[in-house]
Design a protein around this motif. Structure first.
Motif, PDB file in Angstrom:
ATOM      1  N   TYR A  47      73.010 -22.837  48.561  1.00  0.00           N
ATOM      2  CA  TYR A  47      74.409 -23.015  48.170  1.00  0.00           C
ATOM      3  C   TYR A  47      75.247 -23.156  49.436  1.00  0.00           C
ATOM      4  CZ  TYR A  47      74.331 -17.966  49.132  1.00  0.00           C
ATOM      5  OH  TYR A  47      74.149 -16.735  49.721  1.00  0.00           O
ATOM      6  N   SER A  48      76.433 -23.660  49.298  1.00  0.00           N
ATOM      7  CA  SER A  48      77.259 -23.957  50.467  1.00  0.00           C
ATOM      8  C   SER A  48      77.910 -22.697  51.031  1.00  0.00           C
ATOM      9  CB  SER A  48      78.359 -24.956  50.100  1.00  0.00           C
ATOM     10  OG  SER A  48      79.286 -24.342  49.214  1.00  0.00           O
ATOM     11  N   ARG A  49      78.305 -22.784  52.301  1.00  0.00           N
ATOM     12  CA  ARG A  49      79.079 -21.688  52.902  1.00  0.00           C
ATOM     13  C   ARG A  49      80.349 -21.445  52.099  1.00  0.00           C
ATOM     14  NH1 ARG A  49      77.505 -21.340  58.670  1.00  0.00           N
ATOM     15  NH2 ARG A  49      76.255 -23.155  59.202  1.00  0.00           N
ATOM     16  N   GLU A  50      80.953 -22.530  51.630  1.00  0.00           N
ATOM     17  CA  GLU A  50      82.197 -22.424  50.878  1.00  0.00           C
ATOM     18  C   GLU A  50      81.988 -21.607  49.611  1.00  0.00           C
ATOM     19  OE1 GLU A  50      85.815 -25.385  49.702  1.00  0.00           O
ATOM     20  OE2 GLU A  50      83.776 -26.124  49.375  1.00  0.00           O
ATOM     21  N   GLN A  51      80.887 -21.876  48.895  1.00  0.00           N
ATOM     22  CA  GLN A  51      80.633 -21.093  47.687  1.00  0.00           C
ATOM     23  C   GLN A  51      80.382 -19.631  48.030  1.00  0.00           C
ATOM     24  OE1 GLN A  51      77.500 -22.536  45.141  1.00  0.00           O
ATOM     25  NE2 GLN A  51      77.688 -20.832  43.709  1.00  0.00           N
ATOM     26  N   GLY A  52      79.684 -19.397  49.128  1.00  0.00           N
ATOM     27  CA  GLY A  52      79.407 -18.020  49.515  1.00  0.00           C
ATOM     28  C   GLY A  52      80.659 -17.241  49.834  1.00  0.00           C
ATOM     29  N   ALA A  53      81.561 -17.843  50.630  1.00  0.00           N
ATOM     30  CA  ALA A  53      82.719 -17.111  51.142  1.00  0.00           C
ATOM     31  C   ALA A  53      83.973 -17.300  50.310  1.00  0.00           C
ATOM     32  CB  ALA A  53      82.991 -17.524  52.584  1.00  0.00           C
ATOM     33  N   PHE A  54      84.120 -18.468  49.685  1.00  0.00           N
ATOM     34  CA  PHE A  54      85.357 -18.779  48.960  1.00  0.00           C
ATOM     35  C   PHE A  54      85.048 -19.236  47.537  1.00  0.00           C
ATOM     36  CE2 PHE A  54      86.315 -19.453  53.456  1.00  0.00           C
ATOM     37  CZ  PHE A  54      87.446 -18.651  53.615  1.00  0.00           C
ATOM     38  N   PRO A  55      84.476 -18.327  46.723  1.00  0.00           N
ATOM     39  CA  PRO A  55      84.116 -18.719  45.354  1.00  0.00           C
ATOM     40  C   PRO A  55      85.324 -18.993  44.471  1.00  0.00           C
ATOM     41  CG  PRO A  55      83.794 -16.369  45.665  1.00  0.00           C
ATOM     42  CD  PRO A  55      84.087 -16.935  47.012  1.00  0.00           C
ATOM     43  N   SER A  56      86.511 -18.606  44.929  1.00  0.00           N
ATOM     44  CA  SER A  56      87.748 -18.877  44.202  1.00  0.00           C
ATOM     45  C   SER A  56      88.740 -19.536  45.147  1.00  0.00           C
ATOM     46  CB  SER A  56      88.345 -17.579  43.639  1.00  0.00           C
ATOM     47  OG  SER A  56      89.650 -17.790  43.157  1.00  0.00           O
ATOM     48  N   GLU A  57      89.468 -20.514  44.649  1.00  0.00           N
ATOM     49  CA  GLU A  57      90.414 -21.254  45.486  1.00  0.00           C
ATOM     50  C   GLU A  57      91.491 -20.331  46.037  1.00  0.00           C
ATOM     51  OE1 GLU A  57      91.830 -24.450  47.536  1.00  0.00           O
ATOM     52  OE2 GLU A  57      89.992 -24.348  46.330  1.00  0.00           O
ATOM     53  N   ARG A  58      91.909 -19.339  45.280  1.00  0.00           N
ATOM     54  CA  ARG A  58      93.001 -18.476  45.728  1.00  0.00           C
ATOM     55  C   ARG A  58      92.597 -17.618  46.932  1.00  0.00           C
ATOM     56  NH1 ARG A  58      95.009 -15.020  41.060  1.00  0.00           N
ATOM     57  NH2 ARG A  58      94.040 -16.508  39.635  1.00  0.00           N
ATOM     58  N   LEU A  59      91.299 -17.479  47.201  1.00  0.00           N
ATOM     59  CA  LEU A  59      90.851 -16.676  48.341  1.00  0.00           C
ATOM     60  C   LEU A  59      91.199 -17.325  49.674  1.00  0.00           C
ATOM     61  CD1 LEU A  59      87.363 -15.597  46.947  1.00  0.00           C
ATOM     62  CD2 LEU A  59      89.345 -14.111  47.299  1.00  0.00           C
ATOM     63  N   ARG A  60      91.533 -18.602  49.666  1.00  0.00           N
ATOM     64  CA  ARG A  60      91.885 -19.276  50.916  1.00  0.00           C
ATOM     65  C   ARG A  60      93.194 -18.734  51.494  1.00  0.00           C
ATOM     66  NH1 ARG A  60      88.623 -23.553  51.685  1.00  0.00           N
ATOM     67  NH2 ARG A  60      87.448 -24.308  49.884  1.00  0.00           N
ATOM     68  N   ASP A 101      74.390 -18.284  35.273  1.00  0.00           N
ATOM     69  CA  ASP A 101      73.854 -19.402  34.495  1.00  0.00           C
ATOM     70  C   ASP A 101      73.144 -20.413  35.388  1.00  0.00           C
ATOM     71  OD1 ASP A 101      74.750 -18.336  32.114  1.00  0.00           O
ATOM     72  OD2 ASP A 101      76.625 -19.472  32.101  1.00  0.00           O
ATOM     73  N   GLU A 102      73.635 -20.573  36.619  1.00  0.00           N
ATOM     74  CA  GLU A 102      72.951 -21.474  37.558  1.00  0.00           C
ATOM     75  C   GLU A 102      71.555 -20.953  37.878  1.00  0.00           C
ATOM     76  OE1 GLU A 102      75.840 -23.823  40.465  1.00  0.00           O
ATOM     77  OE2 GLU A 102      76.148 -21.659  40.631  1.00  0.00           O
ATOM     78  N   VAL A 103      71.418 -19.661  37.996  1.00  0.00           N
ATOM     79  CA  VAL A 103      70.092 -19.081  38.236  1.00  0.00           C
ATOM     80  C   VAL A 103      69.200 -19.307  37.018  1.00  0.00           C
ATOM     81  CG1 VAL A 103      68.821 -16.941  38.646  1.00  0.00           C
ATOM     82  CG2 VAL A 103      70.973 -17.359  39.856  1.00  0.00           C
ATOM     83  N   ILE A 104      69.765 -19.076  35.824  1.00  0.00           N
ATOM     84  CA  ILE A 104      68.987 -19.257  34.599  1.00  0.00           C
ATOM     85  C   ILE A 104      68.543 -20.715  34.449  1.00  0.00           C
ATOM     86  CG2 ILE A 104      69.119 -19.192  32.066  1.00  0.00           C
ATOM     87  CD1 ILE A 104      71.025 -16.807  32.346  1.00  0.00           C
ATOM     88  N   SER A 105      69.397 -21.647  34.839  1.00  0.00           N
ATOM     89  CA  SER A 105      69.061 -23.067  34.699  1.00  0.00           C
ATOM     90  C   SER A 105      68.084 -23.549  35.761  1.00  0.00           C
ATOM     91  CB  SER A 105      70.343 -23.905  34.777  1.00  0.00           C
ATOM     92  OG  SER A 105      70.888 -23.876  36.092  1.00  0.00           O
ATOM     93  N   GLY A 106      67.818 -22.717  36.775  1.00  0.00           N
ATOM     94  CA  GLY A 106      66.880 -23.108  37.819  1.00  0.00           C
ATOM     95  C   GLY A 106      67.514 -23.799  39.001  1.00  0.00           C
ATOM     96  N   ALA A 107      68.834 -23.785  39.104  1.00  0.00           N
ATOM     97  CA  ALA A 107      69.506 -24.407  40.258  1.00  0.00           C
ATOM     98  C   ALA A 107      69.035 -23.777  41.551  1.00  0.00           C
ATOM     99  CB  ALA A 107      71.024 -24.272  40.113  1.00  0.00           C
ATOM    100  N   TYR A 108      68.781 -22.509  41.536  1.00  0.00           N
ATOM    101  CA  TYR A 108      68.134 -21.835  42.659  1.00  0.00           C
ATOM    102  C   TYR A 108      67.558 -20.510  42.158  1.00  0.00           C
ATOM    103  CZ  TYR A 108      73.212 -20.926  42.948  1.00  0.00           C
ATOM    104  OH  TYR A 108      74.539 -20.726  42.664  1.00  0.00           O
ATOM    105  N   ALA A 109      66.600 -19.980  42.885  1.00  0.00           N
ATOM    106  CA  ALA A 109      65.981 -18.710  42.517  1.00  0.00           C
ATOM    107  C   ALA A 109      66.966 -17.576  42.761  1.00  0.00           C
ATOM    108  CB  ALA A 109      64.715 -18.487  43.350  1.00  0.00           C
ATOM    109  N   VAL A 110      66.800 -16.505  42.006  1.00  0.00           N
ATOM    110  CA  VAL A 110      67.736 -15.396  42.145  1.00  0.00           C
ATOM    111  C   VAL A 110      67.744 -14.851  43.569  1.00  0.00           C
ATOM    112  CG1 VAL A 110      66.031 -13.664  41.366  1.00  0.00           C
ATOM    113  CG2 VAL A 110      68.494 -13.212  41.137  1.00  0.00           C
ATOM    114  N   GLU A 111      66.563 -14.873  44.233  1.00  0.00           N
ATOM    115  CA  GLU A 111      66.494 -14.347  45.603  1.00  0.00           C
ATOM    116  C   GLU A 111      67.310 -15.176  46.575  1.00  0.00           C
ATOM    117  OE1 GLU A 111      63.206 -12.960  43.172  1.00  0.00           O
ATOM    118  OE2 GLU A 111      63.867 -15.000  43.691  1.00  0.00           O
TER     119      GLU A 111
END
Length: 960
Positions: free
Chosen positions: A915-928, A882-892
């Motif tokens: 997007y942040s490193r955190e979003q890239g690597a830890f998209p879920s809190e439980r992954l920490r 949805d972020e891609v659809i809204s234009g937050a950033y391009a799909v590429e």
């Protein structure tokens, strides 16, 4: 041996069904109720009654023995194992004693990080096993001196049959000419090739090629080195003559012998095939064992099976993935040249690690020691006045003992040695890695001979012209790991690069990645099971045969058929065997023109290739937009092919994840036209205890014991694909590959080298059924439906579910449709699959059976917490779309297109993504708490196909 439904029932002592509560992930009533409340059902039975058509439901519960505890099951397996007689195995004939290094046995064969892995179709999370398979390919390529080797085949005999088909495909100038097999091939190999030729309608001639090639056009010839009688022959002149006549050449070669003998590639062969069993893989009563197939340059695209290649990831790092026809075979379907599921990955990895462990010097030392034992034995025979069949040999000596062969074999057995009874006048003795001087001395004494020497011999018992002088296994991986510490750490390093079932749910639709419990696995490496040669006298394998007899009876009860064969050693081979049974039935009835196989678009992906290999013409039947078989199109196809209709292949439930309510009607229509109904048992885990394909219209089904019945996938094999049939097809079940005489119309055609195929892993399924019992098995099927429908319900608002059945329910799997989202955002199903890696998940089945979709199957062994974790990951991914659809950033530039995110990318000094490193690597809190980082980023598959490298690259390739 094929058991029929007339055999007596089996009884076992009743005990608590506690195992089922540990196998089934959602055994707690509270968890079940949470899921049922979401679905709007009061009870699990109410859900099942709605999802599964009443027209196919079984009217009675399964009649199986009471469930055993783990302890009782293991005790019973111990009792069965003790009924087998373990002797020193010197029968040979393609199966040899070997020592599995304990570090490999414990850390590969007995390690869930290796045996619970799936086929490496998602390469970013398969780098460890892909490297191990690349080692295998390099090992085979080096030893055969042929540049391209695949990642393993099922067994030596069926691999030889594949080589014959390869020669016929590649040699277009002589495609209709005969294939010539040297009479000095193993008899089981000749039998399997003859069966393949009969199905496809081409001529095979058996000839003594040492006397020259027979007259007439020849497509290809097959030689063996060393031969069936142990002879080591210089094949150069025969190969040259074949090439001059326009024929191609395959050599069946013993890899251990090739450390001392000139390899096939150096003699001019086009193809080499063989077995890698003696590289540390136990006898296993015949399998599973990894065969190999290697080819000269130019035959890459004709190569059957899987091929591991070297490519690059997004950052330019060297990375591995499956190459070329691995993808092409799926796309080609009915035009496929082989069935892609033809592989034994776990056993290939074991064999490759054996080569890593020993290195070239170690392998040569084993070969020389084995050869010296044969020489000492032959010398003892000569001193006793006993002649031998061949003055040249590597490990096998045939002794001529006119009229005494049977008595000598019996005397040897009494002394603890199994020898090969070749005929009334000849005894074969094959030595191996496990042979000792005492063994040689004892066997010689049976012949009335005395061993005069036990020391190593420097000379060779074959001409210098066939002695190997070229190097092999020169890559550092085969020369730098010598200590157990190094080996253990190498295995751990590779397994840490992968995602297997011991880390995470593998939600693959149509592939059933369920728990393979330790209690099921424990017995397969016991010597009383693993140390039995497949051709021992029946009285030495009583425990094996009792176990197999019981398992056959249970599977007959579960499927509702009249008989079953466990010979096929993969689901793909089970499909092939089932279609051969149908073909044999039609031929016996004089219906020689019936060769059309109808296959709905919703059928399992391997069906079409199997039909082609069985000599049938494929006609595809359409499906409706709702996923059901299009009855109007079915009627039209039946009418168009009524006089030549052989069969229909139905996957049930369909690969669309739906129970077709009209399956009985489909079966009746095909039967009315004279055809047979093949019900693919790939999705049997949605039927066990609920419905029986043999009862609702099937004439034949194969089962996947490596799916429904808990044999692990092992990274792409081992498998067992037994074929079950109705009464009228019993005569056409796979025949015994070791019987003498020609295969004639109406005979059961053998599909593997041994009667019971990959018997070594049957104790796994035996233990699974014994510990689950009828109630547990039925509960497993019901829970699989509950879990799949829960996922579908929870994700439906985020990703449309493509096909559903009654009341919007699915079967044991569901298809998430991303096509509309892809149109809006550019985010593809592959992007979602790669992004799931960042959440620590193996992807669902990608783009099959419908392009642009993901097929999800949770299985019954996943708990609610893990299912919720998967749902959370998919919901988060939908938010990123949805972020891609809204234009937050391009799909590429999105985290989806750049997924997965290795640690080296996340911690690098350069980060220019929106997007942040955190979003890239830890998209879920439980992954920490518990985070898996893939070793590479997204791999460029096209680069690897354009720059094909299929052996170990130099160390420099890994430098940044």
């Amino acid at each position: 041996m094929a058991l029929t439904s007339g055999d007596p029932p089996l009884t076992q002592q009743a005990s608590s069904p506690a195992f089922a509560n540990r196998h089934i992930g959602i055994a707690a009533p509270a968890d079940q109720q949470v899921m049922l409340d979401t679905l709007g059902y009061d009870t699990l039975d109410a859900l099942v009654d709605t999802a599964v058509p009443a027209s196919i439901r079984s009217s009675k519960a399964l009649d199986l023995p009471p469930a055993l505890t783990e302890e009782d099951s293991l005790a019973e397996l111990r009792r069965l194992a003790s009924m087998n007689v373990v002797k020193t195995q010197l029968i040979g004939q393609g199966f040899y004693g070997t020592h599995t290094p304990p570090v490999i046995r414990r850390n590969v064969l007995e390690s869930p990080s290796w045996y619970t892995a799936y086929t490496p179709y998602q390469p970013e999370i398969s780098q460890g096993r892909l490297e191990a398979l690349l080692n295998f390919q390099t090992m085979v390529s080096d030893l055969t001196a042929l540049p391209i080797a695949n990642a393993s085949m099922l067994d030596e005999s069926s691999a030889t049959a594949e080589a014959v088909l390869l020669m016929r495909r590649a040699n277009k100038a002589a495609a209709d000419a005969k294939t010539v097999l040297d009479s000095n091939l193993f008899p089981q190999t000749i039998k399997v090739v003859q069966g393949r030729a009969q199905a496809l309608g081409f001529e095979v001639e058996i000839a003594d090629l040492s006397q020259g090639l027979p007259e007439g056009p020849i497509s290809g010839i097959v030689l063996q080195q060393p031969g069936n009688n142990g002879a080591v022959v210089d094949h150069t002149a025969t190969i040259r003559e074949a090439k001059d006549r326009g024929a191609m050449v395959t050599v069946v070669a013993d890899l251990l012998a090739l450390t001392l003998i000139v390899p096939p590639g150096e003699q001019g062969a086009d193809v080499a095939v063989g077995n890698t069993q003696r590289f540390g893989v136990p006898l296993f009563f015949g399998g599973p064992h990894a065969a190999y197939l290697a080819v000269r340059a130019g035959l890459e695209r004709s190569l059957p099976g899987r091929l591991v290649g070297v490519s690059k990831d997004q950052e330019g790092r060297t990375a591995y993935r499956l190459a070329l026809q691995t993808r092409e075979q799926h796309i080609r379907r009915e035009k496929a040249t082989s069935n892609i599921c033809t592989a034994q990955a776990l056993l290939a990895i074991t064999a490759s690690m054996y080569a890593v462990y020993h290195g070239p010097d170690g392998l040569e030392a084993i070969a020389k020691r084995t050869h010296a034992h044969a020489q000492n034995f032959a010398a003892a025979l000569a001193a006793a006045g006993i002649s031998v069949a061949s003055e040249t040999y590597f490990d096998t000596v045939w002794a001529s003992v006119p009229g005494r062969a049977k008595a000598i074999v019996a005397d040897a057995a009494a002394a603890g040695f199994n020898l090969r009874l070749v005929d009334a006048d000849t005894v074969g003795v094959s030595f191996d890695e496990t042979t000792t001087a005492e063994t040689v001395e004892g066997v010689a004494r049976v012949f009335g001979a005395e061993l005069s020497a036990v020391d190593p011999i420097d000379s060779l018992a074959f001409p210098a012209s066939v002695a190997r002088t070229s190097e092999y296994l020169t890559h550092p991986i085969f020369n730098e790991i010598r200590s157990e510490t190094q080996m253990m750490r190498y295995l751990r390093r590779l397994s840490d690069r992968d995602l297997a079932l011991d880390r995470t749910m593998i939600p693959l639709g149509s592939c059933t990645m369920k728990l393979n419990s330790a209690a099921e696995m424990e017995s397969i490496s016991w010597p009383e099971f693993a140390g039995i040669h497949p051709y021992v006298p029946e009285e030495q394998s009583v425990g094996w045969r009792e176990l197999i007899h019981r398992l056959e009876a249970w599977l007959i009860e579960i499927t509702g058929y009249a008989g079953i064969s466990l010979q096929p050693n993969a689901g793909s081979q089970g499909e092939y065997a089932g279609l051969l049974a149908i073909r044999g039935y039609h031929l016996a009835n004089g219906d020689t023109e019936r060769d059309v196989c109808l296959i709905p678009a919703s059928a399992h992906g391997t069906n079409a290739a199997s039909a082609v290999l069985a000599g049938m013409r494929v006609v595809v039947v359409k499906n409706t937009d709702e996923g059901a078989i299009d009855m109007a199109d079915l009627d039209a196809k039946i009418e168009a092919h009524r006089d030549v209709l052989s069969a229909i292949m139905i996957t049930y439930p369909s690969t669309y994840g739906v129970y077709d309510a009209d399956v009985r009607d489909v079966c009746e229509k095909v039967h009315a036209a004279g055809g047979q109904v093949y019900i693919d048992g790939a999705n049997m885990n949605a039927l066990v205890g609920l419905a029986q394909p043999g009862e609702f219209g099937g004439d034949v089904s194969h089962l996947n014991l490596h799916k429904t019945f808990a044999i692990p996938h092992g990274g792409g094999g081992p498998g067992v694909g037994p074929v079950a049939v109705a009464e009228h097809l019993l005569p056409y079940l796979p025949g015994n590959p070791t019987t003498e005489g020609e295969i004639t119309t109406g005979d059961g055609i053998p599909v593997a080298a041994t009667v019971f195929g990959s018997a070594g892993v049957l104790p796994i399924s035996y233990a699974y059924v014994a510990m689950m019992g009828a109630e547990g098995l039925t509960q497993a099927s019901k829970t699989a439906l509950l879990s799949a429908n829960y996922i579908a319900a929870r994700l439906r608002e985020h990703f449309p579910v493509l096909f559903t059945g009654n009341e919007g329910l699915v079967a044991h799997e569901c298809i998430l449709d991303l096509r509309e989202l892809t149109t809006k955002s550019g985010v593809t199903a592959e992007d979602v699959a790669k992004r799931l890696i960042d959440f620590g998940f193996h992807a669902p089945t990608l783009a099959f059976p419908v392009a642009g979709t993901l097929m999800v199957e949770p299985t019954e062994s996943e708990d609610l917490g893990e299912i919720e974790r998967f749902i959370e990951a998919m919901v988060t991914i939908r938010a990123e779309i949805d972020e891609v659809i809204s234009g937050a950033y391009a799909v590429e530039e999105s985290p989806l297109r750049n997924a997965p995110h290795p640690a080296s990318v996340v911690v690098s000094d350069s980060w220019e993504r929106p997007y942040s490193r955190e979003q890239g690597a830890f998209p879920s809190e439980r992954l920490r708490v518990d985070k898996y980082f893939p070793p590479v980023s997204r791999i460029d598959g096209a680069f690897g196909d354009r720059n094909l490298v299929c052996s170990c690259p130099p160390i420099e390739a890994f430098e940044e």
